[in-house]
Design a protein around this motif. Structure first.
Motif, PDB file in Angstrom:
ATOM      1  N   LEU A  67      12.054   2.887 -29.356  1.00 56.28           N
ATOM      2  CA  LEU A  67      11.034   3.483 -28.498  1.00 56.28           C
ATOM      3  C   LEU A  67      11.594   4.347 -27.368  1.00 56.28           C
ATOM      4  N   PRO A  68      12.653   3.915 -26.649  1.00 58.09           N
ATOM      5  CA  PRO A  68      13.187   4.805 -25.603  1.00 58.09           C
ATOM      6  C   PRO A  68      13.589   6.180 -26.134  1.00 58.09           C
ATOM      7  N   THR A  69      14.197   6.199 -27.329  1.00 60.34           N
ATOM      8  CA  THR A  69      14.586   7.479 -27.922  1.00 60.34           C
ATOM      9  C   THR A  69      13.362   8.284 -28.325  1.00 60.34           C
ATOM     10  N   ILE A  70      12.362   7.618 -28.899  1.00 55.59           N
ATOM     11  CA  ILE A  70      11.125   8.312 -29.268  1.00 55.59           C
ATOM     12  C   ILE A  70      10.488   8.943 -28.037  1.00 55.59           C
ATOM     13  N   LEU A  71      10.449   8.200 -26.944  1.00 61.90           N
ATOM     14  CA  LEU A  71       9.806   8.687 -25.718  1.00 61.90           C
ATOM     15  C   LEU A  71      10.528   9.900 -25.152  1.00 61.90           C
ATOM     16  N   ILE A  72      11.849   9.817 -25.029  1.00 63.41           N
ATOM     17  CA  ILE A  72      12.579  10.929 -24.408  1.00 63.41           C
ATOM     18  C   ILE A  72      12.460  12.184 -25.265  1.00 63.41           C
ATOM     19  N   ILE A  73      12.515  12.017 -26.588  1.00 57.07           N
ATOM     20  CA  ILE A  73      12.375  13.173 -27.472  1.00 57.07           C
ATOM     21  C   ILE A  73      10.977  13.759 -27.351  1.00 57.07           C
ATOM     22  N   SER A  74       9.959  12.915 -27.357  1.00 55.33           N
ATOM     23  CA  SER A  74       8.571  13.387 -27.278  1.00 55.33           C
ATOM     24  C   SER A  74       8.315  14.145 -25.978  1.00 55.33           C
ATOM     25  N   ILE A  75       8.819  13.615 -24.884  1.00 56.86           N
ATOM     26  CA  ILE A  75       8.601  14.246 -23.576  1.00 56.86           C
ATOM     27  C   ILE A  75       9.342  15.578 -23.485  1.00 56.86           C
ATOM     28  N   ILE A  76      10.591  15.591 -23.955  1.00 56.45           N
ATOM     29  CA  ILE A  76      11.364  16.839 -23.927  1.00 56.45           C
ATOM     30  C   ILE A  76      10.697  17.899 -24.805  1.00 56.45           C
ATOM     31  N   VAL A  77      10.186  17.484 -25.959  1.00 54.12           N
ATOM     32  CA  VAL A  77       9.500  18.423 -26.847  1.00 54.12           C
ATOM     33  C   VAL A  77       8.237  18.959 -26.182  1.00 54.12           C
ATOM     34  N   SER A 124      22.901  10.551 -25.089  1.00 56.89           N
ATOM     35  CA  SER A 124      21.453  10.774 -25.131  1.00 56.89           C
ATOM     36  C   SER A 124      20.949  11.655 -23.986  1.00 56.89           C
ATOM     37  N   PRO A 125      21.320  11.370 -22.730  1.00 59.17           N
ATOM     38  CA  PRO A 125      20.912  12.288 -21.658  1.00 59.17           C
ATOM     39  C   PRO A 125      21.509  13.679 -21.832  1.00 59.17           C
ATOM     40  N   ALA A 126      22.729  13.758 -22.366  1.00 62.93           N
ATOM     41  CA  ALA A 126      23.376  15.060 -22.542  1.00 62.93           C
ATOM     42  C   ALA A 126      22.624  15.904 -23.562  1.00 62.93           C
ATOM     43  N   VAL A 127      22.156  15.273 -24.641  1.00 59.46           N
ATOM     44  CA  VAL A 127      21.365  15.990 -25.640  1.00 59.46           C
ATOM     45  C   VAL A 127      20.117  16.573 -24.996  1.00 59.46           C
ATOM     46  N   ALA A 128      19.444  15.755 -24.172  1.00 59.22           N
ATOM     47  CA  ALA A 128      18.221  16.212 -23.519  1.00 59.22           C
ATOM     48  C   ALA A 128      18.505  17.353 -22.548  1.00 59.22           C
ATOM     49  N   THR A 270      18.957   8.295 -19.162  1.00 60.65           N
ATOM     50  CA  THR A 270      17.950   8.899 -20.029  1.00 60.65           C
ATOM     51  C   THR A 270      16.574   8.850 -19.374  1.00 60.65           C
ATOM     52  N   ALA A 271      16.261   7.730 -18.747  1.00 57.33           N
ATOM     53  CA  ALA A 271      14.971   7.577 -18.082  1.00 57.33           C
ATOM     54  C   ALA A 271      14.810   8.581 -16.950  1.00 57.33           C
ATOM     55  N   LEU A 272      15.880   8.836 -16.210  1.00 56.80           N
ATOM     56  CA  LEU A 272      15.815   9.813 -15.122  1.00 56.80           C
ATOM     57  C   LEU A 272      15.518  11.205 -15.666  1.00 56.80           C
ATOM     58  N   VAL A 273      16.194  11.564 -16.745  1.00 53.01           N
ATOM     59  CA  VAL A 273      15.945  12.862 -17.372  1.00 53.01           C
ATOM     60  C   VAL A 273      14.510  12.937 -17.889  1.00 53.01           C
ATOM     61  N   GLY A 274      14.042  11.852 -18.519  1.00 52.79           N
ATOM     62  CA  GLY A 274      12.680  11.835 -19.043  1.00 52.79           C
ATOM     63  C   GLY A 274      11.632  11.948 -17.952  1.00 52.79           C
ATOM     64  N   PHE A 305       4.219  13.672 -28.651  1.00 54.73           N
ATOM     65  CA  PHE A 305       4.242  12.374 -29.323  1.00 54.73           C
ATOM     66  C   PHE A 305       4.009  12.519 -30.822  1.00 54.73           C
ATOM     67  N   GLN A 306       3.158  13.448 -31.210  1.00 56.32           N
ATOM     68  CA  GLN A 306       2.964  13.691 -32.634  1.00 56.32           C
ATOM     69  C   GLN A 306       4.273  14.128 -33.291  1.00 56.32           C
ATOM     70  N   PHE A 307       4.974  14.999 -32.612  1.00 57.91           N
ATOM     71  CA  PHE A 307       6.266  15.453 -33.126  1.00 57.91           C
ATOM     72  C   PHE A 307       7.252  14.288 -33.202  1.00 57.91           C
ATOM     73  N   GLY A 308       7.322  13.501 -32.111  1.00 55.68           N
ATOM     74  CA  GLY A 308       8.271  12.395 -32.058  1.00 55.68           C
ATOM     75  C   GLY A 308       8.058  11.390 -33.171  1.00 55.68           C
ATOM     76  N   PHE A 309       6.807  10.985 -33.380  1.00 54.37           N
ATOM     77  CA  PHE A 309       6.543   9.983 -34.401  1.00 54.37           C
ATOM     78  C   PHE A 309       6.620  10.572 -35.811  1.00 54.37           C
ATOM     79  N   LYS A 310       6.368  11.871 -35.930  1.00 55.20           N
ATOM     80  CA  LYS A 310       6.541  12.500 -37.238  1.00 55.20           C
ATOM     81  C   LYS A 310       8.016  12.493 -37.633  1.00 55.20           C
ATOM     82  N   VAL A 311       8.874  12.738 -36.673  1.00 52.48           N
ATOM     83  CA  VAL A 311      10.309  12.721 -36.933  1.00 52.48           C
ATOM     84  C   VAL A 311      10.779  11.294 -37.241  1.00 52.48           C
ATOM     85  N   PHE A 312      10.254  10.319 -36.497  1.00 53.34           N
ATOM     86  CA  PHE A 312      10.717   8.946 -36.645  1.00 53.34           C
ATOM     87  C   PHE A 312      10.055   8.214 -37.809  1.00 53.34           C
ATOM     88  N   GLY A 313       8.978   8.769 -38.365  1.00 54.23           N
ATOM     89  CA  GLY A 313       8.258   8.082 -39.425  1.00 54.23           C
ATOM     90  C   GLY A 313       9.143   7.604 -40.569  1.00 54.23           C
TER      91      GLY A 313
END
Length: 463
Positions: A67-77, A124-128, A270-274, A305-313
């Motif tokens: 979930l933390p990874t899903i959240l950071i990706i979804s928010i960045i997207v 993870s923060p570096a990717v974001a 990661t949370a700070l970046v998110g 979030f749609q993007f994040g969960f589509k990727v993680f599905g």
């Protein structure tokens, strides 16, 4: 170090081989992963109802862990979408186009920046931080999105995470288990990290250039086309675009400074970046959409979030299976493993170490194998304590090389499980670059395997 292997261990190993085979053949792994969970569950519990429930519970466990990874990706997207729609992205990346002029410069510049930032704040923060800004620049320079993902992945989750020279989380775990000072592991890992890093990134680049010449790679990521189809709208003036193009990098630089000042690492970083990305998203929405800013901010988040969960599905089922190999087993199914078990994956690693003769050549091969096996759960870190203890066992037996063996096992475990071959572990880079994590894993496979072989050979001469 003896362990009691059961039918569960054999079944788990069979399904690991099947899943790897499915991935190599480019077949979907969802069905085989769910089947593996069900068979392991029914063998462990001997109860049909509990086994069916175990599938659902394993999904819950996997989602919770991811979930933390899903959240950071979804928010960045979500933030990236509003930046693209308002044209801020184009304004922001303009200065970088003067530096990154071709695919070669793009690959190595992004990779080296990723490695340096990851050493201090983990990947993870570096990717974001890097992905949203440098991806468009690299694509304009001719480097495909998959190449950007490979660069960030190999340099960040590979070189930086496996060495962990600055934060020293990984070396401390292995050193403590091996009973040696952490400095010894760090020092012993330097030539191995250099070998692994150079071999892997160079081979990956050569293969990437070859496929680019053949025209086998799409320039823009196509794992989800929604983001790439976003068109720039006249929502902000040129001066506003320039202001936000300056403000957004500064905000993330302040994050970097805060990470250093307050010693924020891993999930905290990661949370700070998110959180910063959320504030930027809200500010841009209110500035660009005025009265509709409130509802538009929600729409952007929904799209993220749609993007994040589509990727993680497709990732959740296979992650759920591999989590059964570690701490997830007892949480999902209960205490059905033998009392002497330390988890299915770690038991298999110990068993491998216990059946081979003790020479330095066999020792380095075994530590690489044990590290790779323990990395199959996708965390990279869950098995490195085991690697340390086995490194100590072999080092004591052959009379030398404990630090080198420990460092070698650490590198193998993290390169395999920390984010270069296990699809759900490399999702941050894949999602930011809008490419399939399974395709990224396949692209990394040959360079990483060759890198591990060469590094293992080098380790023989270092003992």
């Amino acid at each position: 170090m003896n362990v009691e292997l059961s039918a569960l261990h054999s079944i788990y190993l069979v399904f690991i081989v099947l899943i790897i085979g499915f991935m190599i053949k480019r077949l979907d792994t969802t069905l085989i992963s769910i089947l593996g969970i069900f068979i392991i569950s029914i063998v462990a519990t001997e109860n049909l109802t509990s086994s069916i429930s175990g599938i659902f519970n394993s999904f819950i466990f996997a989602i919770t862990e991811l979930l933390p990874t899903i959240l950071i990706i979804s928010i960045i997207v979500a933030m990236s979408r509003v930046m693209t729609k308002t044209g801020i992205n184009e304004t922001m990346v303009a200065p970088f186009t003067r530096i990154i002029k071709n695919p070669t410069l793009a690959y190595w510049t992004i990779g080296i920046l990723m490695m340096i930032i990851s050493w201090f704040f983990w990947p993870s923060p570096a990717v974001a931080l890097l992905g949203a800004v440098l991806l468009p620049v690299a694509i304009r320079a001719g480097l495909p999105a998959l190449g950007v993902a490979m660069a960030m992945n190999l340099f960040g989750h590979g070189i930086a995470l496996s060495s962990d020279f600055v934060i020293q989380g990984a070396p401390k775990l292995t050193a403590d288990a091996a009973g040696i000072p952490v400095g010894d592991v760090v020092a012993a890992s330097i030539p191995l990290v250099i070998t692994m890093g150079i071999v892997t990134t160079v081979i990956a680049f050569i293969m990437l250039k070859r496929d680019m010449k053949k025209g086998n790679l799409a320039l823009v990521g196509t794992h989800s086309r929604q983001i790439e189809q976003e068109k720039v709208e006249n929502l902000l003036s040129i001066s506003q675009r320039k202001f936000f193009a300056f403000l957004i990098p500064v905000a993330f630089l302040v994050d970097v400074a805060a990470m250093a000042a307050f010693d924020l690492q891993g999930g905290d970083a990661t949370a700070l970046v998110g959180g910063t990305a959320v504030f930027i998203l809200l500010l841009l929405c209110m500035s660009a959409h005025k009265k509709k800013g409130l509802e538009e901010s929600t729409n952007y988040l929904i799209q993220g979030f749609q993007f994040g969960f589509k990727v993680f599905g497709p990732v959740i089922p296979i992650a759920a299976f591999f989590y059964l190999g570690d701490a997830g087993f007892n949480t999902i199914l209960g205490d059905y493993l033998p009392e002497t078990s330390h988890g299915i994956v770690n038991d298999l690693g110990v068993a491998l170490a216990s059946v081979v003769p003790l020479t330095k050549e066999i020792a380095v091969i075994t530590l690489t194998g044990v590290g790779a096996i323990t990395g199959l759960d996708g965390s990279g870190f869950s098995g490195i304590s085991l690697v340390g203890s086995i490194g100590n066992l072999f080092g004591t037996a052959i009379g030398e090389g404990t630090a080198t063996l420990t460092a070698l096992g650490q590198i193998a475990a993290i390169w395999i499980g920390g984010g270069t071959l296990i699809p759900w572990a490399l999702i941050p880079a894949a999602a930011i670059c809008n490419v399939s994590p399974f395709e990224l894993a396949r692209r990394n496979l040959v360079p990483v395997i060759i890198g591990l072989l060469v590094t293992t050979i080098v380790a023989v001469f270092l003992i």
